[in-house]
Write a protein that holds these residues in place. Structure first.
Motif, PDB file in Angstrom:
ATOM      1  N   ASP A 108       0.800  -1.226   0.000  1.00 52.21           N
ATOM      2  CA  ASP A 108       0.000   0.000   0.000  1.00 52.21           C
ATOM      3  C   ASP A 108       0.837   1.282   0.000  1.00 52.21           C
ATOM      4  O   ASP A 108       0.285   2.370   0.142  1.00 52.21           O
ATOM      5  CB  ASP A 108      -0.957   0.003   1.190  1.00 52.21           C
ATOM      6  CG  ASP A 108      -0.239  -0.108   2.536  1.00 52.21           C
ATOM      7  OD1 ASP A 108       1.000   0.040   2.577  1.00 52.21           O
ATOM      8  OD2 ASP A 108      -0.917  -0.350   3.552  1.00 52.21           O
ATOM      9  N   LEU A 109       2.159   1.148  -0.121  1.00 52.34           N
ATOM     10  CA  LEU A 109       3.094   2.287  -0.187  1.00 52.34           C
ATOM     11  C   LEU A 109       3.323   2.970   1.161  1.00 52.34           C
ATOM     12  O   LEU A 109       4.044   3.959   1.228  1.00 52.34           O
ATOM     13  CB  LEU A 109       2.648   3.344  -1.204  1.00 52.34           C
ATOM     14  CG  LEU A 109       2.565   2.905  -2.661  1.00 52.34           C
ATOM     15  CD1 LEU A 109       2.049   4.034  -3.541  1.00 52.34           C
ATOM     16  CD2 LEU A 109       3.925   2.436  -3.157  1.00 52.34           C
ATOM     17  N   GLN A 110       2.732   2.425   2.234  1.00 46.59           N
ATOM     18  CA  GLN A 110       2.996   3.042   3.539  1.00 46.59           C
ATOM     19  C   GLN A 110       4.376   2.662   4.067  1.00 46.59           C
ATOM     20  O   GLN A 110       4.990   3.440   4.792  1.00 46.59           O
ATOM     21  CB  GLN A 110       1.889   2.665   4.532  1.00 46.59           C
ATOM     22  CG  GLN A 110       0.550   3.305   4.200  1.00 46.59           C
ATOM     23  CD  GLN A 110      -0.426   3.275   5.366  1.00 46.59           C
ATOM     24  OE1 GLN A 110      -1.233   2.360   5.496  1.00 46.59           O
ATOM     25  NE2 GLN A 110      -0.362   4.283   6.206  1.00 46.59           N
ATOM     26  N   HIS A 136       6.845   7.251  13.832  1.00 49.56           N
ATOM     27  CA  HIS A 136       5.901   8.330  13.513  1.00 49.56           C
ATOM     28  C   HIS A 136       4.906   7.791  12.488  1.00 49.56           C
ATOM     29  O   HIS A 136       5.144   7.850  11.280  1.00 49.56           O
ATOM     30  CB  HIS A 136       6.635   9.559  12.973  1.00 49.56           C
ATOM     31  CG  HIS A 136       7.680  10.091  13.903  1.00 49.56           C
ATOM     32  ND1 HIS A 136       7.369  10.754  15.064  1.00 49.56           N
ATOM     33  CD2 HIS A 136       9.042  10.029  13.858  1.00 49.56           C
ATOM     34  CE1 HIS A 136       8.488  11.098  15.687  1.00 49.56           C
ATOM     35  NE2 HIS A 136       9.513  10.665  14.979  1.00 49.56           N
ATOM     36  N   ARG A 137       3.786   7.279  12.978  1.00 44.43           N
ATOM     37  CA  ARG A 137       2.805   6.628  12.114  1.00 44.43           C
ATOM     38  C   ARG A 137       1.885   7.635  11.458  1.00 44.43           C
ATOM     39  O   ARG A 137       1.407   8.588  12.097  1.00 44.43           O
ATOM     40  CB  ARG A 137       1.984   5.619  12.905  1.00 44.43           C
ATOM     41  CG  ARG A 137       2.764   4.408  13.324  1.00 44.43           C
ATOM     42  CD  ARG A 137       1.871   3.348  13.923  1.00 44.43           C
ATOM     43  NE  ARG A 137       0.829   2.910  12.996  1.00 44.43           N
ATOM     44  CZ  ARG A 137       0.029   1.877  13.233  1.00 44.43           C
ATOM     45  NH1 ARG A 137       0.140   1.208  14.366  1.00 44.43           N
ATOM     46  NH2 ARG A 137      -0.882   1.533  12.354  1.00 44.43           N
ATOM     47  N   CYS A 138       1.606   7.434  10.177  1.00 41.35           N
ATOM     48  CA  CYS A 138       0.688   8.284   9.419  1.00 41.35           C
ATOM     49  C   CYS A 138      -0.667   7.591   9.299  1.00 41.35           C
ATOM     50  O   CYS A 138      -1.130   7.271   8.198  1.00 41.35           O
ATOM     51  CB  CYS A 138       1.269   8.592   8.044  1.00 41.35           C
ATOM     52  SG  CYS A 138       2.810   9.511   8.082  1.00 41.35           S
ATOM     53  N   SER A 168       4.848  -4.294   8.817  1.00 47.27           N
ATOM     54  CA  SER A 168       5.140  -5.403   7.904  1.00 47.27           C
ATOM     55  C   SER A 168       6.569  -5.388   7.386  1.00 47.27           C
ATOM     56  O   SER A 168       7.048  -6.400   6.869  1.00 47.27           O
ATOM     57  CB  SER A 168       4.174  -5.371   6.711  1.00 47.27           C
ATOM     58  OG  SER A 168       2.876  -5.707   7.124  1.00 47.27           O
ATOM     59  N   LEU A 169       7.262  -4.263   7.508  1.00 44.54           N
ATOM     60  CA  LEU A 169       8.622  -4.157   6.987  1.00 44.54           C
ATOM     61  C   LEU A 169       9.585  -4.890   7.923  1.00 44.54           C
ATOM     62  O   LEU A 169       9.924  -4.421   9.003  1.00 44.54           O
ATOM     63  CB  LEU A 169       9.021  -2.693   6.843  1.00 44.54           C
ATOM     64  CG  LEU A 169      10.350  -2.408   6.134  1.00 44.54           C
ATOM     65  CD1 LEU A 169      10.404  -3.075   4.760  1.00 44.54           C
ATOM     66  CD2 LEU A 169      10.574  -0.913   6.004  1.00 44.54           C
ATOM     67  N   LYS A 170      10.013  -6.077   7.477  1.00 41.09           N
ATOM     68  CA  LYS A 170      10.875  -6.940   8.287  1.00 41.09           C
ATOM     69  C   LYS A 170      11.885  -7.643   7.395  1.00 41.09           C
ATOM     70  O   LYS A 170      11.629  -7.868   6.205  1.00 41.09           O
ATOM     71  CB  LYS A 170      10.048  -7.997   9.033  1.00 41.09           C
ATOM     72  CG  LYS A 170       9.056  -7.461  10.065  1.00 41.09           C
ATOM     73  CD  LYS A 170       8.277  -8.588  10.700  1.00 41.09           C
ATOM     74  CE  LYS A 170       7.396  -8.102  11.852  1.00 41.09           C
ATOM     75  NZ  LYS A 170       6.265  -7.280  11.381  1.00 41.09           N
ATOM     76  N   VAL A 171      13.005  -8.018   7.989  1.00 34.67           N
ATOM     77  CA  VAL A 171      14.022  -8.851   7.330  1.00 34.67           C
ATOM     78  C   VAL A 171      14.146 -10.128   8.143  1.00 34.67           C
ATOM     79  O   VAL A 171      14.272 -10.056   9.378  1.00 34.67           O
ATOM     80  CB  VAL A 171      15.380  -8.127   7.245  1.00 34.67           C
ATOM     81  CG1 VAL A 171      16.424  -9.031   6.600  1.00 34.67           C
ATOM     82  CG2 VAL A 171      15.251  -6.826   6.458  1.00 34.67           C
ATOM     83  N   LEU A 172      14.098 -11.283   7.480  1.00 36.17           N
ATOM     84  CA  LEU A 172      14.123 -12.560   8.192  1.00 36.17           C
ATOM     85  C   LEU A 172      15.088 -13.532   7.519  1.00 36.17           C
ATOM     86  O   LEU A 172      15.236 -13.529   6.294  1.00 36.17           O
ATOM     87  CB  LEU A 172      12.740 -13.221   8.208  1.00 36.17           C
ATOM     88  CG  LEU A 172      11.519 -12.448   8.667  1.00 36.17           C
ATOM     89  CD1 LEU A 172      10.860 -11.717   7.498  1.00 36.17           C
ATOM     90  CD2 LEU A 172      10.507 -13.398   9.291  1.00 36.17           C
ATOM     91  N   HIS A 208       7.185   5.844   7.728  1.00 37.13           N
ATOM     92  CA  HIS A 208       5.806   5.425   7.497  1.00 37.13           C
ATOM     93  C   HIS A 208       5.096   6.546   6.762  1.00 37.13           C
ATOM     94  O   HIS A 208       5.311   7.723   7.058  1.00 37.13           O
ATOM     95  CB  HIS A 208       5.088   5.128   8.821  1.00 37.13           C
ATOM     96  CG  HIS A 208       3.773   4.443   8.649  1.00 37.13           C
ATOM     97  ND1 HIS A 208       2.576   4.990   9.057  1.00 37.13           N
ATOM     98  CD2 HIS A 208       3.475   3.245   8.098  1.00 37.13           C
ATOM     99  CE1 HIS A 208       1.590   4.149   8.774  1.00 37.13           C
ATOM    100  NE2 HIS A 208       2.104   3.091   8.196  1.00 37.13           N
ATOM    101  N   ARG A 209       4.275   6.179   5.764  1.00 32.68           N
ATOM    102  CA  ARG A 209       3.669   7.182   4.898  1.00 32.68           C
ATOM    103  C   ARG A 209       2.158   6.998   4.846  1.00 32.68           C
ATOM    104  O   ARG A 209       1.654   5.884   5.027  1.00 32.68           O
ATOM    105  CB  ARG A 209       4.267   7.064   3.490  1.00 32.68           C
ATOM    106  CG  ARG A 209       5.776   7.162   3.474  1.00 32.68           C
ATOM    107  CD  ARG A 209       6.357   7.046   2.082  1.00 32.68           C
ATOM    108  NE  ARG A 209       6.159   5.728   1.488  1.00 32.68           N
ATOM    109  CZ  ARG A 209       6.694   5.352   0.326  1.00 32.68           C
ATOM    110  NH1 ARG A 209       7.451   6.192  -0.348  1.00 32.68           N
ATOM    111  NH2 ARG A 209       6.486   4.152  -0.150  1.00 32.68           N
TER     112      ARG A 209
END
Length: 250
Positions: A108-110, A136-138, A168-172, A208-209
């Protein structure tokens, strides 16, 4: 440096990194997101690919994915026959990914792909997972407050200290991610589930966007009870989890 599509047939070397992106009715956002990924990952020394998971979309998402993937071996997609949810999309992505490092993010581009290189660099310092923290959440006030409450309850019951499990932005590390118990709602507990596999986990601030196109697929109140039940199940798994170390084998 890894050249994206260095020939008309595309670059076919096995990637080291797979970006896994669930998408449900995100047709307008996908071309923009892929362009941002190309720019963010273009200077990476690691070979990479993008794996979209169309979660049974009812708009033009699948058509857009087919067009984006045309002529590019580094762009792949799966398409579910029906909507199954984010956990199923991540589980399918974990199984299908060719890279040994997985990066998850929303369509969703956030989430901002420019955060990924720094997260990969932190991962290389010896971690098995790096979690994005949206300092800083939008989002709407209701969504921010409900997320804070959910994180507090989740941390208290699971004995965690994760600031933002909902990002959701994670590295595993793929070898650990593929061992996780797969159930509906699993995506909300990835840090805890990874730690149960022995993972070293780091958390880092990310951008965050606001959403530009489409609408959020997740309500606030409609998932609270289900998420709480899932939390109790994870707590049960923590208490019953057993680990072992093999000393010798023939």
């Amino acid at each position: 440096m890894y050249p994206v599509d260095s020939s008309p047939q595309g670059f076919i070397a096995k990637p080291q990194v797979t970006l896994i992106i669930p998408a449900y009715n995100e047709a307008e956002n996908l071309p923009v997101l892929l362009d941002e990924i190309d720019k963010a990952m273009g200077g990476q020394p690691r070979a990479w690919e993008v794996l979209f998971v169309d979660d049974g979309s009812t708009d033009q998402t699948l058509d857009v994915l087919k067009k984006l993937a045309e002529g590019r071996d580094t762009i792949r997609f799966l398409s579910f026959a029906a909507n199954c949810g984010q956990s199923s999309a991540f589980a399918a992505g974990f199984a299908e990914a060719r890279g040994e490092i997985l990066v998850t993010l929303d369509a969703d581009l956030q989430n901002n792909p420019t955060d990924i290189p720094a997260m990969l660099n932190l991962y290389e310092q010896g971690y098995d997972m790096v979690i994005g923290w949206r300092a800083h959440r939008c989002d709407t006030l209701l969504k921010r407050l409900s997320s804070q409450i959910a994180n507090a309850v989740r941390n208290a019951l699971s004995h965690e200290n994760v600031k933002d499990t909902g990002c959701s932005l994670k590295v595993l590390r793929a070898s650990l991610a593929r061992r996780l118990p797969m159930f509906k709602g699993m995506h909300r507990f990835l840090p805890t589930l990874m730690k149960m596999q022995g993972a070293r986990v780091a958390e880092v601030k990310v951008n965050h966007r606001p959403r530009l196109h489409g609408t959020s697929k997740y309500g606030v109140l409609d998932r609270a009870f289900t998420a709480f039940c899932d939390l109790l199940a994870v707590r049960w798994m923590q208490r019953r989890h057993r680990d072992y170390e093999i000393r010798e084998r023939k």
